[in-house]
Design a protein around this motif. Sequence first.
Motif, PDB file in Angstrom:
ATOM      1  N   ASN A   1       0.834  -1.207   0.000  1.00  0.00           N
ATOM      2  CA  ASN A   1       0.000   0.000   0.000  1.00  0.00           C
ATOM      3  C   ASN A   1       0.870   1.258   0.000  1.00  0.00           C
ATOM      4  OD1 ASN A   1      -2.383   1.514   0.172  1.00  0.00           O
ATOM      5  ND2 ASN A   1      -2.392   1.457   2.391  1.00  0.00           N
ATOM      6  N   LYS A   2       1.980   1.236  -0.737  1.00  0.00           N
ATOM      7  CA  LYS A   2       2.932   2.343  -0.742  1.00  0.00           C
ATOM      8  C   LYS A   2       2.714   3.263  -1.937  1.00  0.00           C
ATOM      9  CE  LYS A   2       5.433   0.614   2.639  1.00  0.00           C
ATOM     10  NZ  LYS A   2       5.577   1.197   3.916  1.00  0.00           N
ATOM     11  N   CYS A   3       3.082   4.528  -1.756  1.00  0.00           N
ATOM     12  CA  CYS A   3       3.024   5.519  -2.827  1.00  0.00           C
ATOM     13  C   CYS A   3       3.956   5.095  -3.963  1.00  0.00           C
ATOM     14  CB  CYS A   3       3.444   6.884  -2.269  1.00  0.00           C
ATOM     15  SG  CYS A   3       3.654   8.155  -3.519  1.00  0.00           S
TER      16      CYS A   3
ATOM     17  N   LYS B   1       1.255   6.137   2.330  1.00  0.00           N
ATOM     18  CA  LYS B   1       0.215   5.127   2.129  1.00  0.00           C
ATOM     19  C   LYS B   1      -0.836   5.646   1.147  1.00  0.00           C
ATOM     20  CE  LYS B   1       1.550   2.176   5.335  1.00  0.00           C
ATOM     21  NZ  LYS B   1       1.944   0.831   5.032  1.00  0.00           N
ATOM     22  N   ILE B   2      -1.369   4.753   0.318  1.00  0.00           N
ATOM     23  CA  ILE B   2      -2.432   5.116  -0.618  1.00  0.00           C
ATOM     24  C   ILE B   2      -3.777   5.051   0.094  1.00  0.00           C
ATOM     25  CG2 ILE B   2      -3.600   4.481  -2.751  1.00  0.00           C
ATOM     26  CD1 ILE B   2      -0.885   3.458  -3.771  1.00  0.00           C
ATOM     27  N   PHE B   3      -4.053   3.949   0.775  1.00  0.00           N
ATOM     28  CA  PHE B   3      -5.286   3.788   1.536  1.00  0.00           C
ATOM     29  C   PHE B   3      -5.012   4.043   3.005  1.00  0.00           C
ATOM     30  CE2 PHE B   3      -6.396   1.470  -2.274  1.00  0.00           C
ATOM     31  CZ  PHE B   3      -7.722   1.824  -2.463  1.00  0.00           C
TER      32      PHE B   3
ATOM     33  N   GLU C   1      -6.178  11.469  -0.649  1.00  0.00           N
ATOM     34  CA  GLU C   1      -6.156  12.209  -1.917  1.00  0.00           C
ATOM     35  C   GLU C   1      -4.724  12.415  -2.396  1.00  0.00           C
ATOM     36  OE1 GLU C   1      -8.454  15.763  -2.050  1.00  0.00           O
ATOM     37  OE2 GLU C   1     -10.128  14.844  -0.977  1.00  0.00           O
ATOM     38  N   ASN C   2      -3.838  12.710  -1.453  1.00  0.00           N
ATOM     39  CA  ASN C   2      -2.433  12.944  -1.774  1.00  0.00           C
ATOM     40  C   ASN C   2      -1.558  12.104  -0.845  1.00  0.00           C
ATOM     41  OD1 ASN C   2      -3.114  14.973  -3.646  1.00  0.00           O
ATOM     42  ND2 ASN C   2      -3.214  16.477  -2.014  1.00  0.00           N
ATOM     43  N   CYS C   3      -0.348  11.856  -1.282  1.00  0.00           N
ATOM     44  CA  CYS C   3       0.620  11.147  -0.444  1.00  0.00           C
ATOM     45  C   CYS C   3       1.035  12.069   0.698  1.00  0.00           C
ATOM     46  CB  CYS C   3       1.835  10.745  -1.270  1.00  0.00           C
ATOM     47  SG  CYS C   3       3.150   9.972  -0.321  1.00  0.00           S
ATOM     48  N   ALA C   4       1.052  11.554   1.910  1.00  0.00           N
ATOM     49  CA  ALA C   4       1.437  12.350   3.070  1.00  0.00           C
ATOM     50  C   ALA C   4       2.921  12.697   3.043  1.00  0.00           C
ATOM     51  CB  ALA C   4       1.100  11.583   4.348  1.00  0.00           C
TER      52      ALA C   4
ATOM     53  N   GLY D   1       3.370  14.245  -1.485  1.00  0.00           N
ATOM     54  CA  GLY D   1       2.307  15.084  -2.033  1.00  0.00           C
ATOM     55  C   GLY D   1       1.764  14.643  -3.378  1.00  0.00           C
ATOM     56  N   THR D   2       2.123  13.461  -3.847  1.00  0.00           N
ATOM     57  CA  THR D   2       1.613  12.961  -5.121  1.00  0.00           C
ATOM     58  C   THR D   2       0.101  12.823  -5.062  1.00  0.00           C
ATOM     59  OG1 THR D   2       3.646  11.732  -5.534  1.00  0.00           O
ATOM     60  CG2 THR D   2       1.704  11.037  -6.747  1.00  0.00           C
ATOM     61  N   LYS D   3      -0.571  13.361  -6.077  1.00  0.00           N
ATOM     62  CA  LYS D   3      -2.026  13.243  -6.147  1.00  0.00           C
ATOM     63  C   LYS D   3      -2.355  11.894  -6.771  1.00  0.00           C
ATOM     64  CE  LYS D   3      -6.158  15.624  -7.568  1.00  0.00           C
ATOM     65  NZ  LYS D   3      -6.744  16.757  -8.260  1.00  0.00           N
ATOM     66  N   PHE D   4      -3.178  11.100  -6.073  1.00  0.00           N
ATOM     67  CA  PHE D   4      -3.471   9.748  -6.536  1.00  0.00           C
ATOM     68  C   PHE D   4      -4.552   9.728  -7.617  1.00  0.00           C
ATOM     69  CE2 PHE D   4      -1.927   8.678  -2.120  1.00  0.00           C
ATOM     70  CZ  PHE D   4      -0.685   8.254  -2.555  1.00  0.00           C
ATOM     71  N   GLU D   5      -5.581  10.545  -7.476  1.00  0.00           N
ATOM     72  CA  GLU D   5      -6.629  10.593  -8.496  1.00  0.00           C
ATOM     73  C   GLU D   5      -6.299  11.743  -9.435  1.00  0.00           C
ATOM     74  OE1 GLU D   5     -11.481  10.578  -8.937  1.00  0.00           O
ATOM     75  OE2 GLU D   5     -10.582  10.834  -6.971  1.00  0.00           O
ATOM     76  N   LYS D   6      -5.824  11.410 -10.624  1.00  0.00           N
ATOM     77  CA  LYS D   6      -5.326  12.419 -11.560  1.00  0.00           C
ATOM     78  C   LYS D   6      -6.430  13.319 -12.104  1.00  0.00           C
ATOM     79  CE  LYS D   6      -1.302  10.424 -11.339  1.00  0.00           C
ATOM     80  NZ  LYS D   6      -0.422  10.815 -10.295  1.00  0.00           N
ATOM     81  N   GLU D   7      -7.616  12.763 -12.317  1.00  0.00           N
ATOM     82  CA  GLU D   7      -8.754  13.509 -12.864  1.00  0.00           C
ATOM     83  C   GLU D   7     -10.035  12.802 -12.457  1.00  0.00           C
ATOM     84  OE1 GLU D   7      -8.683  11.300 -17.211  1.00  0.00           O
ATOM     85  OE2 GLU D   7      -7.735  13.246 -16.999  1.00  0.00           O
ATOM     86  N   PRO D   8     -11.184  13.496 -12.570  1.00  0.00           N
ATOM     87  CA  PRO D   8     -12.449  12.818 -12.237  1.00  0.00           C
ATOM     88  C   PRO D   8     -12.663  11.601 -13.146  1.00  0.00           C
ATOM     89  CG  PRO D   8     -12.785  15.180 -12.421  1.00  0.00           C
ATOM     90  CD  PRO D   8     -11.391  14.900 -12.884  1.00  0.00           C
ATOM     91  N   GLY D   9     -13.064  10.500 -12.563  1.00  0.00           N
ATOM     92  CA  GLY D   9     -13.267   9.277 -13.333  1.00  0.00           C
ATOM     93  C   GLY D   9     -11.994   8.509 -13.614  1.00  0.00           C
TER      94      GLY D   9
END
Length: 120
Positions: free
Chosen positions: A11-13, A20-22, A38-41, A44-52
Motif C-alpha cells: 500500500n505504498k506511494c 500510504k495510498i489507503f 487524496e495525496n501522499c502524506a 504530495g503525489t495526487k493519486f486521483e489524476k482527474e475525475p473518473g
Amino acid sequence: MITNILNMLGNKCPNCKKGKIFEKGLLHFSFSFPKMHENCANCGTKFEKEPGFFFGAMFVSYALGVAEALITYFICMPFFEETFDLRIIPIIGVVILSLTLVNIKLSRIIWIYIFRDFKA
C-alpha cells in the motif's frame, strides 16, 4: 519489478515508496468502502489524476477476479471426478466474494502504479 509488486502489496506511494495510498492496509476488512488518501502524506503525489480516473481500475478488478476464479478452479479440480463439476461454481463464487474488498483496493493501487509519474 519485484520491488514494485511488494510496494503495491504494501500500500505504498508509487513515487516515494513511503506514504500510504489507503488509510487502512490492503488486508484490512470493514463494512464500509475503503478510504483513500487524496495525496501522499510524504511527497504530495495526487493519486486521483482527474475525475473518473479509477474507471479503468474496474477492468483491472475484472482481470483479478478472472485470475482468482481460474486459480480456484485449478486448485479444486483434483478433488472432483468430472473435468467440470458444477459444484465448483459455488466455491469459485465464495472465493471471489470473499476477496472483493482486496480486489477493490488492489485494482486501484495497480491502476495508480500504471499511470504513475516517472521522474528522471
